[in-house]
Each structure stands twice: as C-alpha cells, then as structure tokens.
Design a protein around this motif. Sequence first.
Motif, PDB file in Angstrom:
ATOM      1  N   SER A 138       9.358   3.701 116.042  1.00 57.14           N
ATOM      2  CA  SER A 138       9.573   3.960 114.621  1.00 57.14           C
ATOM      3  C   SER A 138       9.043   2.841 113.728  1.00 57.14           C
ATOM      4  O   SER A 138       9.000   2.979 112.518  1.00 57.14           O
ATOM      5  CB  SER A 138      11.067   4.154 114.347  1.00 57.14           C
ATOM      6  N   ARG A 139       8.644   1.718 114.324  1.00 53.32           N
ATOM      7  CA  ARG A 139       8.027   0.622 113.556  1.00 53.32           C
ATOM      8  C   ARG A 139       6.587   0.449 114.039  1.00 53.32           C
ATOM      9  O   ARG A 139       6.342   0.178 115.212  1.00 53.32           O
ATOM     10  CB  ARG A 139       8.815  -0.680 113.733  1.00 53.32           C
ATOM     11  N   ARG A 140       5.648   0.588 113.097  1.00 52.60           N
ATOM     12  CA  ARG A 140       4.236   0.584 113.479  1.00 52.60           C
ATOM     13  C   ARG A 140       3.434  -0.324 112.555  1.00 52.60           C
ATOM     14  O   ARG A 140       3.661  -0.333 111.345  1.00 52.60           O
ATOM     15  CB  ARG A 140       3.670   2.010 113.411  1.00 52.60           C
ATOM     16  N   PHE A 141       2.505  -1.058 113.143  1.00 53.15           N
ATOM     17  CA  PHE A 141       1.598  -1.907 112.368  1.00 53.15           C
ATOM     18  C   PHE A 141       0.192  -1.361 112.528  1.00 53.15           C
ATOM     19  O   PHE A 141      -0.304  -1.175 113.637  1.00 53.15           O
ATOM     20  CB  PHE A 141       1.654  -3.357 112.847  1.00 53.15           C
ATOM     21  N   LEU A 142      -0.447  -1.083 111.387  1.00 51.67           N
ATOM     22  CA  LEU A 142      -1.754  -0.445 111.388  1.00 51.67           C
ATOM     23  C   LEU A 142      -2.868  -1.490 111.337  1.00 51.67           C
ATOM     24  O   LEU A 142      -2.947  -2.282 110.400  1.00 51.67           O
ATOM     25  CB  LEU A 142      -1.859   0.497 110.181  1.00 51.67           C
ATOM     26  N   VAL A 143      -3.724  -1.482 112.364  1.00 50.92           N
ATOM     27  CA  VAL A 143      -4.904  -2.346 112.382  1.00 50.92           C
ATOM     28  C   VAL A 143      -6.093  -1.493 111.966  1.00 50.92           C
ATOM     29  O   VAL A 143      -6.558  -0.637 112.721  1.00 50.92           O
ATOM     30  CB  VAL A 143      -5.134  -2.960 113.775  1.00 50.92           C
ATOM     31  N   THR A 144      -6.566  -1.716 110.755  1.00 46.31           N
ATOM     32  CA  THR A 144      -7.677  -0.933 110.217  1.00 46.31           C
ATOM     33  C   THR A 144      -9.013  -1.573 110.596  1.00 46.31           C
ATOM     34  O   THR A 144      -9.062  -2.766 110.933  1.00 46.31           O
ATOM     35  CB  THR A 144      -7.579  -0.854 108.694  1.00 46.31           C
ATOM     36  N   PRO A 145     -10.107  -0.820 110.538  1.00 48.11           N
ATOM     37  CA  PRO A 145     -11.419  -1.434 110.777  1.00 48.11           C
ATOM     38  C   PRO A 145     -11.680  -2.605 109.838  1.00 48.11           C
ATOM     39  O   PRO A 145     -12.282  -3.601 110.235  1.00 48.11           O
ATOM     40  CB  PRO A 145     -12.393  -0.274 110.511  1.00 48.11           C
ATOM     41  N   ARG A 166       4.716  -1.979 103.184  1.00 49.36           N
ATOM     42  CA  ARG A 166       5.468  -1.236 104.206  1.00 49.36           C
ATOM     43  C   ARG A 166       5.966   0.055 103.587  1.00 49.36           C
ATOM     44  O   ARG A 166       6.618   0.048 102.548  1.00 49.36           O
ATOM     45  CB  ARG A 166       6.654  -2.058 104.717  1.00 49.36           C
ATOM     46  N   ARG A 167       5.660   1.172 104.235  1.00 52.64           N
ATOM     47  CA  ARG A 167       6.095   2.477 103.744  1.00 52.64           C
ATOM     48  C   ARG A 167       6.968   3.132 104.803  1.00 52.64           C
ATOM     49  O   ARG A 167       6.690   3.040 105.999  1.00 52.64           O
ATOM     50  CB  ARG A 167       4.892   3.363 103.432  1.00 52.64           C
ATOM     51  N   THR A 168       8.029   3.806 104.354  1.00 57.00           N
ATOM     52  CA  THR A 168       8.969   4.440 105.276  1.00 57.00           C
ATOM     53  C   THR A 168       9.053   5.933 104.978  1.00 57.00           C
ATOM     54  O   THR A 168       9.263   6.337 103.837  1.00 57.00           O
ATOM     55  CB  THR A 168      10.366   3.808 105.158  1.00 57.00           C
ATOM     56  N   VAL A 169       8.856   6.730 106.029  1.00 60.54           N
ATOM     57  CA  VAL A 169       8.957   8.184 105.930  1.00 60.54           C
ATOM     58  C   VAL A 169       9.718   8.687 107.148  1.00 60.54           C
ATOM     59  O   VAL A 169       9.353   8.374 108.286  1.00 60.54           O
ATOM     60  CB  VAL A 169       7.566   8.855 105.870  1.00 60.54           C
ATOM     61  N   ALA A 170      10.792   9.445 106.902  1.00 59.92           N
ATOM     62  CA  ALA A 170      11.581  10.062 107.973  1.00 59.92           C
ATOM     63  C   ALA A 170      12.011   9.044 109.027  1.00 59.92           C
ATOM     64  O   ALA A 170      11.933   9.300 110.234  1.00 59.92           O
ATOM     65  CB  ALA A 170      10.791  11.200 108.623  1.00 59.92           C
ATOM     66  N   GLY A 171      12.442   7.867 108.568  1.00 56.66           N
ATOM     67  CA  GLY A 171      12.952   6.858 109.486  1.00 56.66           C
ATOM     68  C   GLY A 171      11.894   6.047 110.197  1.00 56.66           C
ATOM     69  O   GLY A 171      12.210   5.166 111.009  1.00 56.66           O
ATOM     70  N   CYS A 172      10.628   6.315 109.925  1.00 54.45           N
ATOM     71  CA  CYS A 172       9.529   5.571 110.549  1.00 54.45           C
ATOM     72  C   CYS A 172       8.865   4.695 109.493  1.00 54.45           C
ATOM     73  O   CYS A 172       8.544   5.165 108.409  1.00 54.45           O
ATOM     74  CB  CYS A 172       8.521   6.540 111.145  1.00 54.45           C
ATOM     75  N   SER A 173       8.683   3.405 109.794  1.00 57.77           N
ATOM     76  CA  SER A 173       8.036   2.501 108.842  1.00 57.77           C
ATOM     77  C   SER A 173       6.664   2.084 109.363  1.00 57.77           C
ATOM     78  O   SER A 173       6.496   1.807 110.552  1.00 57.77           O
ATOM     79  CB  SER A 173       8.907   1.260 108.594  1.00 57.77           C
TER      80      SER A 173
END
Length: 570
Positions: A138-145, A166-173
Amino acid sequence: MARERRLLIELAASQTNLTLQRWGKTGTGELCIHFELALAICNFHGTLIYPEMFPDVPAYVVPQKPGERWSHHQYLGEGVLCLQYGPDNWHPAITGADLIQSANTLLWNEVFVAIDPEFGAVHSRHIPTVGGLLRGHSRRFLVTPGLHEVFTRAEAATPLALNFVRRTVAGCSVVIATSAGTPSVAIPGVPASLALENYEGQGFAVLVDNLSDFDVSMSVGLLKSAMGSAWPWNEDLGDNLRYLILRDISGAVLAYRLHEGAEPDIWSYHVLDFIGPENQRLPLEFKTLSNVRVAIIGLGSLGSKVAVSLARAGVRNFVLVDEDIFAPHNLVRNELNWLDVGFAKVAAVARELKLVAIGADVKTYTASVAGQENSKFAGEIYDEVATCNLVIDATANSKAFVVLAAITKRNDISMVWGEVFAGGVGAMMARSRPCLDADALAVRSHIYGVLATMPPVPNGRSTEYAHEAGGEVRVASDADVSALAAAMTQFTLDTLCAGEATVYPVAAYLLGYRKYWEFKGPFDTIPIDCTSARRPKDARESLTEIEESDLVPLREAMEADTHAAHNSAK
C-alpha cells in the motif's frame, strides 16, 4: 454436486494419501469439503470450496488453518493455492477432484524442494502482473524515467536534495519526486502542477556501495548506523517527516519515509520502476500535433471532453475560452469532477490538460465570445484565436459561430463545430478547411438548406439537452455527448494531420444515436456533401485614386509611430 461427491470418493479410493474428512459450509455460506493430504514430511489439512455459481466459476483450495503457508504459489490474503486451473483457464468440465490432484502435485513438488534444494523451482502456470504483485504493497515510491536521468547526472559523493509529493487513494499512498538539486529544478516528465497542488516534503537520494547492506525492516537507528558518514542530515530530524532514497550504481533503489521524534519511526516503500522502453501508444502521424495550436471555444460537456482527448492524442498548445463557472449540476455530462466545482471551467480544464500532457501550454480566457464583454478584451481574445491552426466551436451559440467563422475565414484557419440534438437523439458535426472546403458560414448555410429539404423534426419543446414531445421527455446523457466528442476529436485530428488524404469524404455529418426523425436506428450516419457551397475566394477590388490618396496619411501615421517606438526603445 452429486457428480462432484462421487468423483471425490473415487479419487480418495485411488490415492492412499488423500482422506476426505467432512462436508460443510464456509462462514459465508459456501459448500465445502475438508480433506487431508499425507506427504513425506507432514500432513496438509485443506478445504475445497465450491462458490455458489460453480461450475461456471472456479472452485478453489485453501489451508484449513487461516494464514498457514503451504507453498510459494499461494495468493496473499485467504491463502488460496495457485493451481493448474484458475479464472484465466477455467471451464465447467474441471472438477473439484482435478483441483485436489493439482494441489497434491504442487505440494509434492514443494516437499522435494525442501528435501533437496537442487530439485529446482516448482513449476507454475502463474504469470505475475504488476497489479497483482502490488496488491500487498500500500506504500509505493515511483521511479520515473526523469528521476533516472537526474540520478545519472548527479554527483556521486554528494547527497541529492529532492522534493516529493504523496497522494493517497483507497488506502494506498504513492510518492513521486517532483524536483531535485539546490536550487531545486523540476524533474523531467513530471507535471509541474502536480507539485504545486500536492506538495508533501523533502529528503535526499544517497548513492551507496551495496544495497544488500540495507533492508525494508530496518529501524531509524539501524539505518543511520549502517549509513555512517553518508547519513545526509546533520541535525536530529525530530518529528519532521523526511524521505530517504538509497541507490546503487546498478540503478536499484530503496525508499524510506522517516522521523526521529520521541517515538522514532520508519516506513519503507515498494519501488515502482517505469524505466523500461515506452511502447508506441499513438499513431505515427500524430507526432506533428505537438507543433499545432488549437482554440476551443466553450468548455462545457462537449468542449471539455474534446480538449482532454486532443491532449491525450498529442496536442500541446491550447487557447481556451469560456465564461462559465463549473457547478454541481454540470457533473452529469462534463469531463470535470467535484474537485473543480466553483472554479472557472477554463481554469479547471487547463489544470486537467497539464496533468494529462506534460509541458502543455494553455492560454485561458474567462470570457464569452460574442457576449457582453469589454471590446478591447474581446479584441485580444480574437487576436489570440487567430494565431491558432484550428478553432473548435463547442458553444452551440449562433452568435459565437458567426464571429469564429469570420476569424477563421479572414486568417485561413480550419474550423470544426458540432452540437448534440435536444434529447440526445443524435448530433451534427461539420468542418471548414481553407482551400479544401467552403468557409464555415457557407458550410453552415448549406447544411441548413439540406435540412430544409428533409421532413421536419417532430413537434415538441426543446430546452438545451432535453426534448419533450407526446408526453415523453428525452434528455441527452453523458454517453450521447461523449459519442459526439469522440467523433469530433477524430474529425479534428484528421483535419490537422490528413490534409487532402482525409478519411472523411464530406464536410458535415448527422449522427444518429437512436431511431428518430430521419435516423433509421442507432449509429445511422447521414453525410452532407457541401462541395456545392464552395465559393471562390473573394476578389479584391482595385483602389480608386481617391482611396489611394486617402490612405497616404494613414500609412504615414502608422510609420511615424513605428519609428517613434523604435527610438524610445533605444
């Protein structure tokens, strides 16, 4: 189910390691049978569950003891075994006996691996997907190009300062790095508006020798100790939340969110890396769209949808004109949502375009074309519209149409327009292209002439999107507007990209959405050939000697002011 029971009894009779225990039902009322499989090192107590719609949907096997882990091929949550059969290859001929046999095969393989690791990995039909793998994270870090590019250019010995949202939707950030460095510079490929509206916090990215020295379960103290002098903060963080990104030369990344207050805490983030090669998602001819400029007049239900769709296709330069404010009652048909209620439609659509199309340049005017506006302001809008390659009239307003038709004719600009008929029974769309079609006003006049030869529309009372006739009220739905928006977007893209190789043989179309009037049924299309409306370009009359003489002082005045402006600038 009688057949299922018989087949299970036959299977137990043929396999000495299978014992059927008892039939029953689950806590949710589904029929099930408990069983035991005796293997070399232990016994497995499982439950075969039959959903209510079996055999049209798959039955499945779970451990009797909640949370028990039997295999590497188990789904998280209920512990359902990933067997040879599942939703992706199920058919009604598969039986519960087949599932227990499949479970027996899977578990024997697991036993062999436990006894002899050289046995190799247990074979599985399961092909993991990104979405499936992330269900438990439920916690994710996005590595963009763009972030990868920043990492590549960063100095290895210096911690890299980063700003995050940090954005949270449906319990997932989801955490995204938006800018980097000192001073901070936007990371390529991340919308600038994302950072402006969702600022979260700061942190550092640190290059380490080996990420295997760290793991997701470390405490703040252990992490700080493991990093030693590479720890990027000189002061105690206290209760301030900070992000720490660890990376190595291979490009691997670990992400943490932490604080050192009275109760130090740390959160690890699952890393989502989208550095892979991008697929070609758009037609090749759309590459030229980034160089065109489109004006959209009217950002109601139709204009808002067309605008966003064009941005998705590759258009990056827009002029938006609308005077209206987005209200709750607009939600039924507009592209916007509750986050935009109370704001000017042009501002809200501009925000949406910038989130969809990175680097979009959007000029907005909260005004009405051909409305009661400051004449000077109206002139500025018309001058801006005249710089565009194409104008879309989504106002369904005849006064606005006349003004836009004049601007496009005068400046040799293409124009596309359309409207949904009251009640949503159908729609009309048309276009005018310089040198290929008549001017917009001539095309519209020709359309009206053709309509006059058709049977009249049934009598009734129309109010914008609604039509009342014979005691029945029809109201155009979002689907009706979306259908026209999709057609008009494709019409516009063809106008911008195809030239004379157009796939649309005529300049105007009546589009039927249901059986009504001249429409024989849904999707009935009536083309309107407008070639006879084409008129030669107006011949310019020669000036008389008196007119030539009258123009001399006007030219001299303009030239004098031009010279004065240059001298002032110097």
